[in-house]
Scaffold this motif. Sequence first.
Motif, PDB file in Angstrom:
ATOM      1  N   LYS A   1      47.729 115.899  19.498  1.00 18.30           N
ATOM      2  CA  LYS A   1      46.768 114.834  19.251  1.00 18.30           C
ATOM      3  C   LYS A   1      47.095 114.103  17.950  1.00 18.30           C
ATOM      4  CE  LYS A   1      41.889 114.029  18.602  1.00 18.30           C
ATOM      5  NZ  LYS A   1      41.215 113.290  19.604  1.00 18.30           N
ATOM      6  N   THR A   2      46.888 112.788  17.954  1.00 20.68           N
ATOM      7  CA  THR A   2      47.073 112.002  16.741  1.00 20.68           C
ATOM      8  C   THR A   2      45.721 111.468  16.265  1.00 20.68           C
ATOM      9  OG1 THR A   2      47.511 109.969  17.972  1.00 20.68           O
ATOM     10  CG2 THR A   2      49.419 111.305  17.339  1.00 20.68           C
ATOM     11  N   PHE A   3      45.659 111.204  14.968  1.00 19.16           N
ATOM     12  CA  PHE A   3      44.436 110.736  14.336  1.00 19.16           C
ATOM     13  C   PHE A   3      44.715 109.422  13.621  1.00 19.16           C
ATOM     14  CE2 PHE A   3      44.470 115.368  14.429  1.00 19.16           C
ATOM     15  CZ  PHE A   3      43.325 115.599  15.184  1.00 19.16           C
ATOM     16  N   ARG A   4      43.700 108.573  13.551  1.00 15.57           N
ATOM     17  CA  ARG A   4      43.822 107.302  12.845  1.00 15.57           C
ATOM     18  C   ARG A   4      43.555 107.513  11.364  1.00 15.57           C
ATOM     19  NH1 ARG A   4      40.083 103.087  14.488  1.00 15.57           N
ATOM     20  NH2 ARG A   4      38.660 104.827  14.522  1.00 15.57           N
ATOM     21  N   ILE A   5      44.318 106.821  10.547  1.00 21.85           N
ATOM     22  CA  ILE A   5      44.141 106.872   9.095  1.00 21.85           C
ATOM     23  C   ILE A   5      43.975 105.436   8.621  1.00 21.85           C
ATOM     24  CG2 ILE A   5      45.175 107.503   6.887  1.00 21.85           C
ATOM     25  CD1 ILE A   5      46.887 109.514   8.634  1.00 21.85           C
TER      26      ILE A   5
ATOM     27  N   GLN B   1      41.491  97.799   3.676  1.00 22.15           N
ATOM     28  CA  GLN B   1      42.782  97.303   4.160  1.00 22.15           C
ATOM     29  C   GLN B   1      42.761  97.211   5.677  1.00 22.15           C
ATOM     30  OE1 GLN B   1      46.369  99.058   2.674  1.00 22.15           O
ATOM     31  NE2 GLN B   1      45.540  99.357   0.632  1.00 22.15           N
ATOM     32  N   ALA B   2      43.439  96.230   6.203  1.00 20.73           N
ATOM     33  CA  ALA B   2      43.461  96.027   7.647  1.00 20.73           C
ATOM     34  C   ALA B   2      44.411  96.990   8.359  1.00 20.73           C
ATOM     35  CB  ALA B   2      43.852  94.587   7.968  1.00 20.73           C
ATOM     36  N   ALA B   3      45.504  97.363   7.701  1.00 18.84           N
ATOM     37  CA  ALA B   3      46.509  98.222   8.340  1.00 18.84           C
ATOM     38  C   ALA B   3      45.956  99.617   8.583  1.00 18.84           C
ATOM     39  CB  ALA B   3      47.753  98.311   7.461  1.00 18.84           C
ATOM     40  N   GLU B   4      46.384 100.215   9.675  1.00 23.19           N
ATOM     41  CA  GLU B   4      46.029 101.587  10.011  1.00 23.19           C
ATOM     42  C   GLU B   4      47.304 102.366  10.298  1.00 23.19           C
ATOM     43  OE1 GLU B   4      43.346 101.965  13.275  1.00 23.19           O
ATOM     44  OE2 GLU B   4      41.677 101.083  12.183  1.00 23.19           O
ATOM     45  N   ALA B   5      47.211 103.665  10.090  1.00 25.96           N
ATOM     46  CA  ALA B   5      48.324 104.556  10.409  1.00 25.96           C
ATOM     47  C   ALA B   5      47.842 105.584  11.409  1.00 25.96           C
ATOM     48  CB  ALA B   5      48.823 105.245   9.138  1.00 25.96           C
ATOM     49  N   GLU B   6      48.779 106.266  12.033  1.00 27.28           N
ATOM     50  CA  GLU B   6      48.464 107.389  12.910  1.00 27.28           C
ATOM     51  C   GLU B   6      49.288 108.579  12.469  1.00 27.28           C
ATOM     52  OE1 GLU B   6      48.920 106.634  17.047  1.00 27.28           O
ATOM     53  OE2 GLU B   6      47.165 105.335  17.126  1.00 27.28           O
ATOM     54  N   ALA B   7      48.669 109.749  12.582  1.00 33.67           N
ATOM     55  CA  ALA B   7      49.384 110.975  12.220  1.00 33.67           C
ATOM     56  C   ALA B   7      48.862 112.125  13.045  1.00 33.67           C
ATOM     57  CB  ALA B   7      49.196 111.284  10.732  1.00 33.67           C
TER      58      ALA B   7
ATOM     59  N   ALA C   1      52.212 109.240   6.697  1.00 30.35           N
ATOM     60  CA  ALA C   1      51.771 108.334   7.754  1.00 30.35           C
ATOM     61  C   ALA C   1      51.512 106.939   7.200  1.00 30.35           C
ATOM     62  CB  ALA C   1      50.514 108.876   8.420  1.00 30.35           C
ATOM     63  N   MET C   2      50.865 106.852   6.037  1.00 32.19           N
ATOM     64  CA  MET C   2      50.591 105.551   5.436  1.00 32.19           C
ATOM     65  C   MET C   2      51.889 104.845   5.050  1.00 32.19           C
ATOM     66  SD  MET C   2      47.079 106.157   3.214  1.00 32.19           S
ATOM     67  CE  MET C   2      47.701 107.482   2.203  1.00 32.19           C
ATOM     68  N   THR C   3      52.831 105.590   4.510  1.00 33.34           N
ATOM     69  CA  THR C   3      54.114 105.017   4.102  1.00 33.34           C
ATOM     70  C   THR C   3      54.856 104.427   5.294  1.00 33.34           C
ATOM     71  OG1 THR C   3      54.279 106.529   2.244  1.00 33.34           O
ATOM     72  CG2 THR C   3      56.327 105.538   3.006  1.00 33.34           C
ATOM     73  N   ARG C   4      54.804 105.109   6.420  1.00 35.70           N
ATOM     74  CA  ARG C   4      55.499 104.636   7.631  1.00 35.70           C
ATOM     75  C   ARG C   4      55.068 103.244   8.056  1.00 35.70           C
ATOM     76  NH1 ARG C   4      55.054 109.904  10.503  1.00 35.70           N
ATOM     77  NH2 ARG C   4      53.124 109.056  11.294  1.00 35.70           N
ATOM     78  N   VAL C   5      53.790 102.901   7.808  1.00 31.23           N
ATOM     79  CA  VAL C   5      53.297 101.584   8.243  1.00 31.23           C
ATOM     80  C   VAL C   5      53.170 100.599   7.084  1.00 31.23           C
ATOM     81  CG1 VAL C   5      52.156 102.478  10.293  1.00 31.23           C
ATOM     82  CG2 VAL C   5      50.862 102.254   8.151  1.00 31.23           C
ATOM     83  N   GLY C   6      53.684 100.964   5.914  1.00 28.68           N
ATOM     84  CA  GLY C   6      53.717 100.052   4.790  1.00 28.68           C
ATOM     85  C   GLY C   6      52.468 100.013   3.928  1.00 28.68           C
TER      86      GLY C   6
ATOM     87  N   VAL D   1      42.678 116.305  10.465  1.00 29.73           N
ATOM     88  CA  VAL D   1      42.172 117.077  11.606  1.00 29.73           C
ATOM     89  C   VAL D   1      41.108 116.255  12.343  1.00 29.73           C
ATOM     90  CG1 VAL D   1      42.759 119.342  10.677  1.00 29.73           C
ATOM     91  CG2 VAL D   1      40.529 118.364  10.169  1.00 29.73           C
ATOM     92  N   ALA D   2      40.932 115.012  11.897  1.00 23.48           N
ATOM     93  CA  ALA D   2      40.025 114.044  12.526  1.00 23.48           C
ATOM     94  C   ALA D   2      40.472 112.662  12.042  1.00 23.48           C
ATOM     95  CB  ALA D   2      38.590 114.319  12.093  1.00 23.48           C
ATOM     96  N   ASP D   3      39.923 111.618  12.619  1.00 18.80           N
ATOM     97  CA  ASP D   3      40.189 110.272  12.113  1.00 18.80           C
ATOM     98  C   ASP D   3      39.713 110.218  10.667  1.00 18.80           C
ATOM     99  OD1 ASP D   3      41.198 109.540  14.587  1.00 18.80           O
ATOM    100  OD2 ASP D   3      39.357 108.517  15.202  1.00 18.80           O
ATOM    101  N   VAL D   4      40.451 109.481   9.822  1.00 17.87           N
ATOM    102  CA  VAL D   4      40.191 109.475   8.386  1.00 17.87           C
ATOM    103  C   VAL D   4      40.026 108.042   7.868  1.00 17.87           C
ATOM    104  CG1 VAL D   4      41.322 109.899   6.148  1.00 17.87           C
ATOM    105  CG2 VAL D   4      41.391 111.650   7.926  1.00 17.87           C
ATOM    106  N   VAL D   5      39.052 107.866   6.990  1.00 19.94           N
ATOM    107  CA  VAL D   5      38.937 106.654   6.180  1.00 19.94           C
ATOM    108  C   VAL D   5      38.966 107.140   4.739  1.00 19.94           C
ATOM    109  CG1 VAL D   5      37.550 104.659   5.520  1.00 19.94           C
ATOM    110  CG2 VAL D   5      37.571 105.437   7.902  1.00 19.94           C
ATOM    111  N   ILE D   6      39.872 106.587   3.948  1.00 16.89           N
ATOM    112  CA  ILE D   6      40.099 107.068   2.588  1.00 16.89           C
ATOM    113  C   ILE D   6      40.058 105.899   1.624  1.00 16.89           C
ATOM    114  CG2 ILE D   6      42.612 106.894   2.829  1.00 16.89           C
ATOM    115  CD1 ILE D   6      42.847 109.435   1.140  1.00 16.89           C
ATOM    116  N   VAL D   7      39.706 106.193   0.376  1.00 20.90           N
ATOM    117  CA  VAL D   7      39.726 105.196  -0.690  1.00 20.90           C
ATOM    118  C   VAL D   7      40.386 105.850  -1.899  1.00 20.90           C
ATOM    119  CG1 VAL D   7      37.421 105.782  -1.560  1.00 20.90           C
ATOM    120  CG2 VAL D   7      38.334 103.496  -1.928  1.00 20.90           C
ATOM    121  N   LYS D   8      41.106 105.049  -2.693  1.00 19.06           N
ATOM    122  CA  LYS D   8      41.735 105.572  -3.904  1.00 19.06           C
ATOM    123  C   LYS D   8      40.650 105.970  -4.883  1.00 19.06           C
ATOM    124  CE  LYS D   8      45.100 106.449  -6.762  1.00 19.06           C
ATOM    125  NZ  LYS D   8      45.019 107.861  -7.038  1.00 19.06           N
ATOM    126  N   ALA D   9      40.772 107.152  -5.460  1.00 22.76           N
ATOM    127  CA  ALA D   9      39.778 107.655  -6.424  1.00 22.76           C
ATOM    128  C   ALA D   9      39.975 107.013  -7.778  1.00 22.76           C
ATOM    129  CB  ALA D   9      39.880 109.164  -6.536  1.00 22.76           C
TER     130      ALA D   9
END
Length: 90
Positions: free
Chosen positions: A2-6, A11-17, A26-31, A82-90
């Motif tokens: 299974k893959t998860f969205r990051i 930001q508009a871009a999304e990654a999958e891992a 995963a983020m690096t792969r999509v720029g 282990v689930a879809d992720v939304v992250i922000v820089k601390a």
Amino acid sequence: MKTFRIRVDGQAAEAEADSETSLFAAMTRVGIAWPVSCRNGTCRTCLGRLLEGRVRYDIPWPGLSADEKDEGYCLPCIARPVADVVIVKA
């Protein structure tokens, strides 16, 4: 496997891992730019905060305090989704 969205908040871009790929890789792969230095969880350059989702680590206790983990902070260089992720820089 299974893959998860990051997604990085704001930001508009999304990654999958899958659960074996770090958020950073995963983020690096999509720029998606994200600061990183050591890539082993000790320098904390990549420190981020999960707004949504969950991650796991291959090491028992990465460079985060118990309070930081409870507050949703993570180290994307070694965190695996282990689930879809939304992250922000601390």
